[in-house]
Design a protein around this motif. Structure first.
Motif, PDB file in Angstrom:
ATOM      1  N   GLU A  93      24.669  -6.160 -13.760  1.00 50.14           N
ATOM      2  CA  GLU A  93      25.306  -4.924 -14.151  1.00 50.14           C
ATOM      3  C   GLU A  93      24.600  -3.563 -14.394  1.00 50.14           C
ATOM      4  OE1 GLU A  93      28.708  -3.780 -17.794  1.00 50.14           O
ATOM      5  OE2 GLU A  93      27.514  -5.509 -17.969  1.00 50.14           O
ATOM      6  N   ALA A  94      23.497  -3.732 -15.007  1.00 54.10           N
ATOM      7  CA  ALA A  94      22.465  -2.709 -15.043  1.00 54.10           C
ATOM      8  C   ALA A  94      21.932  -2.414 -13.881  1.00 54.10           C
ATOM      9  CB  ALA A  94      21.412  -3.263 -15.862  1.00 54.10           C
ATOM     10  N   ALA A  95      21.521  -3.328 -12.973  1.00 52.25           N
ATOM     11  CA  ALA A  95      21.154  -2.994 -11.613  1.00 52.25           C
ATOM     12  C   ALA A  95      22.243  -2.277 -10.655  1.00 52.25           C
ATOM     13  CB  ALA A  95      20.933  -4.206 -10.775  1.00 52.25           C
ATOM     14  N   ILE A  96      23.515  -2.520 -11.030  1.00 52.49           N
ATOM     15  CA  ILE A  96      24.555  -1.489 -10.204  1.00 52.49           C
ATOM     16  C   ILE A  96      24.609  -0.033 -10.849  1.00 52.49           C
ATOM     17  CG2 ILE A  96      27.101  -1.224  -9.738  1.00 52.49           C
ATOM     18  CD1 ILE A  96      27.085  -4.238  -9.510  1.00 52.49           C
ATOM     19  N   GLU A  97      24.323   0.076 -12.158  1.00 55.36           N
ATOM     20  CA  GLU A  97      24.462   1.397 -12.802  1.00 55.36           C
ATOM     21  C   GLU A  97      23.275   1.889 -12.494  1.00 55.36           C
ATOM     22  OE1 GLU A  97      24.464   0.451 -17.006  1.00 55.36           O
ATOM     23  OE2 GLU A  97      26.534  -0.486 -17.104  1.00 55.36           O
ATOM     24  N   PHE A  98      22.096   1.596 -12.515  1.00 53.40           N
ATOM     25  CA  PHE A  98      20.729   2.207 -11.874  1.00 53.40           C
ATOM     26  C   PHE A  98      20.950   2.871 -10.448  1.00 53.40           C
ATOM     27  CE2 PHE A  98      18.376   0.004 -15.277  1.00 53.40           C
ATOM     28  CZ  PHE A  98      18.180   1.257 -16.083  1.00 53.40           C
ATOM     29  N   ALA A  99      21.708   1.785  -9.591  1.00 51.91           N
ATOM     30  CA  ALA A  99      22.045   2.231  -8.107  1.00 51.91           C
ATOM     31  C   ALA A  99      22.766   3.330  -8.042  1.00 51.91           C
ATOM     32  CB  ALA A  99      22.362   0.714  -7.475  1.00 51.91           C
ATOM     33  N   ASP A 100      23.742   3.366  -8.759  1.00 53.03           N
ATOM     34  CA  ASP A 100      24.862   4.288  -8.621  1.00 53.03           C
ATOM     35  C   ASP A 100      24.209   5.595  -9.205  1.00 53.03           C
ATOM     36  OD1 ASP A 100      26.775   2.896  -7.937  1.00 53.03           O
ATOM     37  OD2 ASP A 100      27.883   2.400  -9.872  1.00 53.03           O
ATOM     38  N   LEU A 101      23.349   5.748 -10.313  1.00 50.04           N
ATOM     39  CA  LEU A 101      22.582   6.859 -10.918  1.00 50.04           C
ATOM     40  C   LEU A 101      21.717   7.357  -9.824  1.00 50.04           C
ATOM     41  CD1 LEU A 101      21.896   8.780 -13.148  1.00 50.04           C
ATOM     42  CD2 LEU A 101      20.421   7.141 -13.715  1.00 50.04           C
ATOM     43  N   GLY A 102      20.977   6.533  -9.082  1.00 49.97           N
ATOM     44  CA  GLY A 102      20.045   6.822  -8.102  1.00 49.97           C
ATOM     45  C   GLY A 102      21.065   7.501  -6.753  1.00 49.97           C
ATOM     46  N   ILE A 103      21.780   6.959  -6.512  1.00 50.58           N
ATOM     47  CA  ILE A 103      22.529   7.469  -5.372  1.00 50.58           C
ATOM     48  C   ILE A 103      23.353   8.629  -5.629  1.00 50.58           C
ATOM     49  CG2 ILE A 103      24.762   7.230  -4.036  1.00 50.58           C
ATOM     50  CD1 ILE A 103      24.224   4.450  -4.177  1.00 50.58           C
ATOM     51  N   SER A 109      10.154  11.452  -7.730  1.00 53.42           N
ATOM     52  CA  SER A 109       9.378  10.272  -8.574  1.00 53.42           C
ATOM     53  C   SER A 109      10.723   9.721  -9.449  1.00 53.42           C
ATOM     54  CB  SER A 109       8.373  10.942  -9.448  1.00 53.42           C
ATOM     55  OG  SER A 109       8.795  12.136  -9.926  1.00 53.42           O
ATOM     56  N   LEU A 110      11.530  10.916  -9.821  1.00 54.48           N
ATOM     57  CA  LEU A 110      12.681  10.178 -10.558  1.00 54.48           C
ATOM     58  C   LEU A 110      13.620   9.231  -9.663  1.00 54.48           C
ATOM     59  CD1 LEU A 110      13.777  13.779 -11.952  1.00 54.48           C
ATOM     60  CD2 LEU A 110      12.822  11.674 -13.477  1.00 54.48           C
ATOM     61  N   GLY A 111      13.972   9.772  -8.607  1.00 60.89           N
ATOM     62  CA  GLY A 111      14.743   8.856  -7.714  1.00 60.89           C
ATOM     63  C   GLY A 111      13.923   7.454  -7.357  1.00 60.89           C
ATOM     64  N   TYR A 112      12.628   7.567  -7.150  1.00 61.65           N
ATOM     65  CA  TYR A 112      11.964   6.201  -6.947  1.00 61.65           C
ATOM     66  C   TYR A 112      11.819   5.265  -8.356  1.00 61.65           C
ATOM     67  CZ  TYR A 112       8.838   3.349  -4.125  1.00 61.65           C
ATOM     68  OH  TYR A 112       8.593   2.152  -3.409  1.00 61.65           O
ATOM     69  N   ALA A 113      11.745   6.144  -9.438  1.00 61.51           N
ATOM     70  CA  ALA A 113      11.822   5.387 -10.753  1.00 61.51           C
ATOM     71  C   ALA A 113      13.129   4.593 -10.901  1.00 61.51           C
ATOM     72  CB  ALA A 113      11.532   6.273 -11.906  1.00 61.51           C
ATOM     73  N   ILE A 114      14.306   5.221 -10.685  1.00 63.67           N
ATOM     74  CA  ILE A 114      15.554   4.654 -10.881  1.00 63.67           C
ATOM     75  C   ILE A 114      15.871   3.483  -9.915  1.00 63.67           C
ATOM     76  CG2 ILE A 114      17.863   5.237 -10.498  1.00 63.67           C
ATOM     77  CD1 ILE A 114      17.375   8.000 -11.443  1.00 63.67           C
ATOM     78  N   ALA A 115      15.504   3.834  -8.686  1.00 63.49           N
ATOM     79  CA  ALA A 115      15.420   2.672  -7.650  1.00 63.49           C
ATOM     80  C   ALA A 115      14.825   1.331  -8.102  1.00 63.49           C
ATOM     81  CB  ALA A 115      14.850   3.000  -6.328  1.00 63.49           C
ATOM     82  N   MET A 116      13.463   1.541  -8.747  1.00 60.96           N
ATOM     83  CA  MET A 116      12.648   0.365  -9.129  1.00 60.96           C
ATOM     84  C   MET A 116      13.333  -0.316 -10.389  1.00 60.96           C
ATOM     85  SD  MET A 116       8.836   1.857  -8.120  1.00 60.96           S
ATOM     86  CE  MET A 116       8.021  -0.016  -8.060  1.00 60.96           C
ATOM     87  N   LYS A 117      13.961   0.753 -11.160  1.00 60.53           N
ATOM     88  CA  LYS A 117      14.565   0.151 -12.404  1.00 60.53           C
ATOM     89  C   LYS A 117      15.620  -0.755 -11.890  1.00 60.53           C
ATOM     90  CE  LYS A 117      13.877   3.744 -15.850  1.00 60.53           C
ATOM     91  NZ  LYS A 117      14.348   4.721 -16.698  1.00 60.53           N
ATOM     92  N   ALA A 118      16.368  -0.545 -10.969  1.00 63.12           N
ATOM     93  CA  ALA A 118      17.652  -1.376 -10.368  1.00 63.12           C
ATOM     94  C   ALA A 118      17.025  -2.537  -9.771  1.00 63.12           C
ATOM     95  CB  ALA A 118      18.236  -0.566  -9.141  1.00 63.12           C
ATOM     96  N   LEU A 119      15.935  -2.450  -9.249  1.00 57.30           N
ATOM     97  CA  LEU A 119      15.224  -3.550  -8.740  1.00 57.30           C
ATOM     98  C   LEU A 119      14.879  -4.748  -9.610  1.00 57.30           C
ATOM     99  CD1 LEU A 119      14.343  -5.679  -6.443  1.00 57.30           C
ATOM    100  CD2 LEU A 119      12.203  -4.143  -6.284  1.00 57.30           C
TER     101      LEU A 119
END
Length: 419
Positions: A409-419, A390-400
């Motif tokens: 810029e925030a999208a890339i930060e969330f994507a990096d965090l998710g990865i 759920s944490l990973g999915y939440a981060i991915a949806m934040k990026a979207l």
């Protein structure tokens, strides 16, 4: 190995030529020569009788190891064969339970250790074969009937030694029963092993156990009753859905449709139908997904079971979100029903899926503020359960959501965090 300062050149040449760079082969050739008295050590000096070498050393490592095992006393060879059926590493007490009585096993094991066939780390109570190829050679020397007999004795001994704790040993029991004619026991323990793996999100391991169980059923349908098979399929489709092996979901439900129809009111069927719906949606087979959704809703009404009701409600919401949108008022009513019923059951997968669907639906409707709130609920749930899904999915949806808001810029930060 010889404990001398120098070695005859002829011995070095012969061993290196025959071993062809394989250290194990070189070691076994040396053991072979020592046993044949071709190499003798006296007064710190090694002597080598090259004539015995010419009499013939087996050319392959497998043949060399076989020849060495054949020269062992019969009781030692039988004991080692029993140990090889247990595995590369084995417990001496378990071996004593399954080996034929041939004398003091501890004394025999120490003797075999002195011969460099077995090893026993100082801090361990277990023995192991010094080389895996030694174990393989002994195991391959067992005839089929004797091999199955040993595996059956091992499985029964493990069961007797683990009364009240058999789930802990399910993997070993599945392994040994699968090599006997007790396919019913193998199927049962394979299913338990898969469930254990799913609990710790070890999807590849769970998939292997379930594939083995279903293949076993294909070969011998008598190994499991309809309810047992339905349980295994419920685990299989959950594992396939989490792994995004969507074609596998559709294939397995089609393959076992007659059996699932026979146990139509099984409590495993709501889960199977839910994952079937997910598989159909991911394959863009939307009309079929709606048909299965109606079947699941009817089944839940018939069963009157909280878990079945939860799976039906969440599936209805997923169908609405992905392929058959309902008015927001109707969707919200079903959400409130789902919130109530999910609070009464313990199902981390369904809880995560429901929260993700709720966020995705808000995004689809263009309600970005409400989508952010839904994502945050998913994030809070993941933190509370310490669940990376759920944490990973939440981060991915934040990026979207950041992309939809032109905040790259925030999208890339969330994507990096998710990865």
């Amino acid at each position: 190995r010889l404990g001398v300062a120098s070695v005859p050149e002829a011995l070095i040449e012969q061993v290196t030529e025959r071993a062809e760079g394989n250290p194990l082969f070189g070691e076994e050739i040396l053991s072979f020569l020592i046993e044949r008295d071709a190499v003798r050590v006296a007064s710190g000096k090694a002597d080598f009788d090259v004539a015995i070498m010419d009499a013939g050393i087996p050319e392959s490592l497998q043949n060399l190891l076989s020849a060495r095992m054949d020269r062992l006393p019969k009781e030692d060879r039988l004991l080692l064969q029993a140990a090889s059926a247990i595995g590369r590493t084995f417990d001496a007490d378990l071996l004593a339970d399954v080996a034929e009585p041939v004398g003091d096993i501890d004394v025999m094991l120490q003797r075999l250790k002195a011969q460099d066939i077995l090893d026993r780390p100082a801090a361990s109570s277990d023995y192991s074969f010094k080389h895996g190829l030694i174990r393989d050679t002994l195991y391959e020397s067992l005839l089929g009937g004797r091999r199955a007999e040993l595996h059956l004795k091992i499985a029964r001994a493990i069961e007797q030694r683990s009364v009240g704790r058999r789930i802990e040993f399910a993997e070993a029991l599945a392994h040994h029963y699968a090599r006997t004619d007790r396919h019913d026991m193998a199927f049962a323990y394979l299913t338990i092993s898969a469930e254990k793996s799913l609990r710790v999100y070890s999807l590849e391991e769970a998939s292997k156990y379930l594939d083995d169980a279903l293949d076993l059923y294909d070969r011998n349908p008598e190994c499991a009753g309809d309810e047992q098979l339905a349980e295994a399929i419920a685990h299989y489709v959950l594992c396939a859905n989490l792994s995004m092996r969507v074609h596998s979901i559709i294939e397995v439900t089609k393959r076992f449709r007659p059996v699932l129809a026979r146990c139509r009111d099984s409590l495993h069927n709501p889960q199977i139908l839910h994952h079937s719906i997910a598989g159909l949606i991911w394959n863009a087979r939307f009309h079929e997904a709606r048909d299965v959704g109606r079947e699941l809703s009817a089944l839940a009404r018939r069963l009157k079971d909280p878990k079945a009701t939860a799976y039906a409600l969440v599936s209805e919401l997923a169908i609405s979100t992905y392929c058959a949108p309902e008015p927001i008022e109707t969707f919200k009513i079903k959400q409130r029903e789902a919130d109530s019923v999910l609070a009464a059951i313990d199902d981390a997968y369904l809880r995560n899926f429901y929260l993700a669907i709720s966020a995705w639906d808000e995004m689809n409707r263009g309600r970005i503020l409400q989508a952010r709130e839904a994502v945050e609920r998913l994030n809070v749930a993941g933190a509370a359960m310490n669940d990376p899904r759920s944490l990973g999915y939440a981060i991915a949806m934040k990026a979207l959501l950041a992309i939809l808001s032109d905040n790259y810029e925030a999208a890339i930060e969330f994507a990096d965090l998710g990865i």
